[in-house]
Write a protein that holds these residues in place. Sequence first.
Motif, PDB file in Angstrom:
ATOM      1  N   UNK A   1       0.894  -1.223   0.007  1.00 29.63           N
ATOM      2  CA  UNK A   1      -0.134   0.134   0.076  1.00 29.63           C
ATOM      3  C   UNK A   1       0.891   1.121   0.002  1.00 29.63           C
ATOM      4  N   UNK A   2       2.028   1.276   0.651  1.00 27.28           N
ATOM      5  CA  UNK A   2       2.759   2.332   0.808  1.00 27.28           C
ATOM      6  C   UNK A   2       3.459   2.410  -0.598  1.00 27.28           C
ATOM      7  N   UNK A   3       3.878   1.302  -1.195  1.00 28.03           N
ATOM      8  CA  UNK A   3       4.686   1.458  -2.584  1.00 28.03           C
ATOM      9  C   UNK A   3       3.762   2.048  -3.455  1.00 28.03           C
ATOM     10  N   UNK A   4       2.264   1.715  -3.600  1.00 32.22           N
ATOM     11  CA  UNK A   4       1.372   2.105  -4.348  1.00 32.22           C
ATOM     12  C   UNK A   4       1.229   3.740  -4.635  1.00 32.22           C
ATOM     13  N   UNK A   5       0.965   3.824  -2.965  1.00 27.70           N
ATOM     14  CA  UNK A   5       0.886   5.648  -2.702  1.00 27.70           C
ATOM     15  C   UNK A   5       1.846   6.283  -3.138  1.00 27.70           C
ATOM     16  N   UNK A   6       3.036   5.789  -2.973  1.00 33.07           N
ATOM     17  CA  UNK A   6       4.179   6.572  -3.148  1.00 33.07           C
ATOM     18  C   UNK A   6       4.338   6.836  -4.890  1.00 33.07           C
ATOM     19  N   UNK A   7       4.150   5.746  -5.413  1.00 31.87           N
ATOM     20  CA  UNK A   7       4.145   5.545  -6.920  1.00 31.87           C
ATOM     21  C   UNK A   7       2.943   6.568  -7.404  1.00 31.87           C
ATOM     22  N   UNK A   8       1.885   6.779  -6.941  1.00 31.09           N
ATOM     23  CA  UNK A   8       0.968   7.296  -7.287  1.00 31.09           C
ATOM     24  C   UNK A   8       1.107   9.025  -7.037  1.00 31.09           C
ATOM     25  N   UNK A   9       1.667   9.393  -5.938  1.00 32.59           N
ATOM     26  CA  UNK A   9       2.307  10.635  -5.697  1.00 32.59           C
ATOM     27  C   UNK A   9       3.326  10.942  -6.536  1.00 32.59           C
ATOM     28  N   UNK A  10       4.103  10.284  -6.645  1.00 36.81           N
ATOM     29  CA  UNK A  10       5.491  10.889  -7.699  1.00 36.81           C
ATOM     30  C   UNK A  10       5.004  10.670  -9.139  1.00 36.81           C
ATOM     31  N   UNK A  11       3.913  10.249  -9.652  1.00 35.24           N
ATOM     32  CA  UNK A  11       3.613  10.191 -11.003  1.00 35.24           C
ATOM     33  C   UNK A  11       2.606  11.445 -11.025  1.00 35.24           C
TER      34      UNK A  11
ATOM     35  N   UNK B   1       2.609  13.620 -15.087  1.00 38.78           N
ATOM     36  CA  UNK B   1       2.134  12.606 -15.838  1.00 38.78           C
ATOM     37  C   UNK B   1       0.487  12.485 -15.709  1.00 38.78           C
ATOM     38  N   UNK B   2       0.146  12.489 -16.922  1.00 34.46           N
ATOM     39  CA  UNK B   2      -1.441  12.070 -17.032  1.00 34.46           C
ATOM     40  C   UNK B   2      -1.721  11.129 -17.980  1.00 34.46           C
ATOM     41  N   UNK B   3      -2.897  10.457 -18.147  1.00 28.90           N
ATOM     42  CA  UNK B   3      -3.242   9.481 -19.362  1.00 28.90           C
ATOM     43  C   UNK B   3      -3.663  10.423 -20.504  1.00 28.90           C
TER      44      UNK B   3
END
Length: 173
Positions: free
Chosen positions: A4-14, A19-21
């Motif tokens: 969960x921490x890794x996913x949150x960190x990835x989302x925040x960094x993107x 970055x956006x689709x």
Amino acid sequence: MLRLLAVTLLAVSLSACGFHLRSKIALPGDLGPVKVLATDPYSPLARDVAMGLKAAGAIPAEDANAKAATLEILSEQWGDRPIALDEQGRALEYSLRYAVVFRFVRADGSELVPQQVVELSRDYVAEATDLTGTTSEREILSEELRRDMSASILRRVDGVVRGVGRVPPPHAQ
């Protein structure tokens, strides 16, 4: 918890890097039915562009003779150019080029996207002793270039419709 921490960190960094689709391409609401014409009736590029327009919400023209907005692929040209030679003068590396001339006109004949040229290229290595692998690599690159060309044409249509790159009229003084 670590996941969960890794996913949150990835989302925040993107989101922090901007970055956006990529959104769906824009088409005018009054465009009506659309057809794609090419000099080669079996052109894979024309098929790919037609599928991209349909995915963007364009209504395919049912009758080929009916008045419809038309994306015309006026020319498709492929070319290989050697860019590196060995000591015997044999080509070791090539540049594969793909150039397309197209335009997009409305059903009434007015231009939506004026005639444009799009050129893409990819470099590849061709071992002089391995001729079977060279053809396969070139075929793969050709397919990739065709997909990229279709996306590039659709992005240009999108840019014109959204007004990107339009020169503003000069101000009266």
